[in-house]
Design an enzyme around this catalytic site. Structure first.
Site, mmCIF file in Angstrom:
data_model
loop_
_atom_site.group_PDB
_atom_site.id
_atom_site.type_symbol
_atom_site.label_atom_id
_atom_site.label_comp_id
_atom_site.label_asym_id
_atom_site.label_seq_id
_atom_site.Cartn_x
_atom_site.Cartn_y
_atom_site.Cartn_z
ATOM 1 N N TYR A 61 0.956 -1.238 0.402
ATOM 2 C CA TYR A 61 0.006 0.310 -0.262
ATOM 3 C C TYR A 61 0.745 1.031 -0.245
ATOM 4 O O TYR A 61 0.818 2.063 -0.230
ATOM 5 C CB TYR A 61 -0.825 -0.050 1.084
ATOM 6 N N LYS A 119 3.089 -14.564 2.115
ATOM 7 C CA LYS A 119 3.409 -15.878 1.159
ATOM 8 C C LYS A 119 4.337 -16.086 0.987
ATOM 9 O O LYS A 119 5.398 -15.193 -0.275
ATOM 10 C CB LYS A 119 2.201 -15.042 0.056
ATOM 11 N N ASP A 156 -3.040 -18.084 0.588
ATOM 12 C CA ASP A 156 -4.463 -18.490 -0.582
ATOM 13 C C ASP A 156 -5.052 -19.842 0.475
ATOM 14 O O ASP A 156 -6.212 -20.181 0.306
ATOM 15 C CB ASP A 156 -3.382 -19.131 -1.446
ATOM 16 N N ASP A 163 -5.996 -6.642 4.355
ATOM 17 C CA ASP A 163 -7.530 -5.853 3.508
ATOM 18 C C ASP A 163 -8.229 -7.413 3.097
ATOM 19 O O ASP A 163 -9.744 -7.292 3.178
ATOM 20 C CB ASP A 163 -7.007 -5.503 2.537
ATOM 21 N N ASP A 194 -12.296 -8.551 4.066
ATOM 22 C CA ASP A 194 -13.225 -9.174 3.732
ATOM 23 C C ASP A 194 -13.918 -10.180 3.383
ATOM 24 O O ASP A 194 -15.729 -10.537 3.650
ATOM 25 C CB ASP A 194 -13.657 -8.185 2.518
HETATM 26 C C1 IPM Z 1 -10.160 -0.662 4.198
HETATM 27 C C2 IPM Z 1 -10.804 -0.160 2.572
HETATM 28 C C3 IPM Z 1 -9.424 0.486 2.610
HETATM 29 C C4 IPM Z 1 -8.129 -0.849 2.305
HETATM 30 C C5 IPM Z 1 -9.556 1.368 0.894
HETATM 31 C C6 IPM Z 1 -11.194 1.705 1.264
HETATM 32 C C7 IPM Z 1 -8.579 2.121 0.597
HETATM 33 O O1 IPM Z 1 -10.473 -1.353 2.083
HETATM 34 O O2 IPM Z 1 -10.449 -0.364 4.717
HETATM 35 O O3 IPM Z 1 -10.165 -2.222 3.810
HETATM 36 O O4 IPM Z 1 -8.153 -1.074 1.701
HETATM 37 O O5 IPM Z 1 -7.146 -0.543 2.896
HETATM 38 MG MG MG Z 2 -11.132 -3.434 2.011
#
Ligand code: IPM
Ligand code: MG
Length: 357
Positions: free
Chosen positions: A141, A190, A223, A247, A251
């Site tokens: 990032y 990884k 993975d 990240d 999710d």
């Molecule tokens: C998160 C979001 C952010 C990230 C984005 C909006 C920059 O997806 O906080 O998980 O990738 O960190």
């Molecule tokens: Mg995110």
């Protein structure tokens, strides 16, 4: 207690959910005899529209002076042009960096009442309770990036860099968190492909052996982890990983409880204010309609009370009010599975009504 709180409502549904969480905090202040002062500042697309930058200097200085920060969400199609000079998301990355918020805590906790809202089977997810620690100010990032060439010979790169101290501090924090839970830590990398992952693995192993010999420790490739998360989520307690893997995995993990709309997160540094936000994004498609689920942000406000203000009882009051709301059958559209639902404001109000002291 007096506390100075900065609100960063941001874009899309950000303002409506932040407002509900602020009202809940105000109600907590009233019931427990605290004084919370709120100041709103610009971040994201709305900040680009009014100042040209996603994180204006005034926002940075207000955040640095705050006791804690509550953020809604940033981004939306309006600011998505890939050739634009800046993006709303850049504001979020910058505030994390400016405040040194290297640790992102993302608890994945199941609410019993919502087990059937998950796309996964009850037998698999029941009993899941994972705390992710995502490294937040390093890795790909923040690596050097650029483009060269033109047309069909154009290329782009972004490098992934981790240093020893960056790995040490997040692993330490994760191991400490594990000691207060089930005493198990999984590090995800990884290392079979990436050099920064090999460094990560070596440093993590050393920190664990030298400083946390009593914490059960294992390593999983990212993975495989993607697979294990939906196959045997109960096997994990605390999971520590790098910025991008965290990240993606969080999710994925957010689908275990069934809705992204229920999950809070805390971003912490070694000192200074913490930043609290829902895991979900700005959901521009439903913005301004009073249908967004404010519970993730309300739960983020509970994390704020616990981690930045040491108000544990108050944090628990919010969390049990949220459980109570769910037990009473109240649902926003995202978790209603087609049955009757209530709006953003009504949900916030329902939580306030169930706060006890
Ligand atoms: C998160 C979001 C952010 C990230 C984005 C909006 C920059 O997806 O906080 O998980 O990738 O960190
Ligand atoms: Mg995110």
């Amino acid at each position: 207690m007096k506390a100075n709180l900065v609100l960063l409502p941001g874009d899309g549904i950000g303002p409506e959910i932040t407002q509900q969480a602020a009202s809940v905090l105000e109600a907590v202040a009233k019931r427990f005899g605290h004084e919370f002062e709120f100041r709103s500042h610009l971040i994201g697309g709305i900040a680009i529209d009014s100042t040209g930058e996603p994180l204006p200097a005034a926002t940075i200085s207000a955040c640095k002076d705050a006791d804690a920060i509550l953020l809604g969400a940033v981004g939306g199609p309006k600011w998505d042009d890939p050739s634009a000079k800046t993006r709303p998301e850049a504001g979020l990355l910058q505030i994390r960096k400016e405040l040194g918020l290297f640790a992102n805590l993302r608890p994945i906790r199941l609410f019993d009442e919502l087990v059937d809202a998950s796309p996964l089977k009850r037998e698999i997810i029941e009993g899941t309770d994972i705390l992710f620690l995502r490294e937040l100010t390093g890795g790909i990032y923040f690596g050097e990036s650029g483009r060269s060439g033109e047309g069909s010979s154009e290329s782009a790169y972004q490098s992934m860099v981790y240093s020893v101290p960056e790995v040490e501090r997040i692993v330490r924090l994760a191991a400490q968190a594990a000691k207060g839970r089930q005493n198990r830590l999984t590090s995800v990398d990884k290392a079979n492909v990436l050099e920064p992952s090999r460094l990560w693995r070596q440093v993590a192993a050393r920190v664990m052996a030298e400083e946390f010999p009593d914490v059960q420790y294992d390593v999983v490739l990212v993975d495989s982890m993607a697979m294990h998360l939906i196959n045997r989520p109960r096997d994990f307690d605390v999971v520590v990983t790098s910025n991008m893997f965290g990240d993606i995995l969080t999710d994925e993990a957010s689908m275990l409880p069934g809705s992204l709309g229920m999950l809070p997160s805390a971003s912490l540094g070694s000192d200074g204010p913490g930043l609290y936000e829902p895991i979900h994004g700005s959901a521009p498609d439903i913005a301004g309609q009073d249908i967004a689920n404010p519970l993730a942000t309300i739960l983020a406000a509970a994390m704020l009370l616990r981690h930045s203000l040491s108000l544990n009882e108050e944090a628990e009051a919010i969390e049990s009010a949220v459980s109570q709301v769910l037990a009473d059958g109240l649902r926003t559209a995202d978790i209603a599975r087609g049955s009757e639902s209530l709006g953003t404001q009504a949900m916030g109000q329902a939580v306030i009504e169930r706060l006890s002291n």
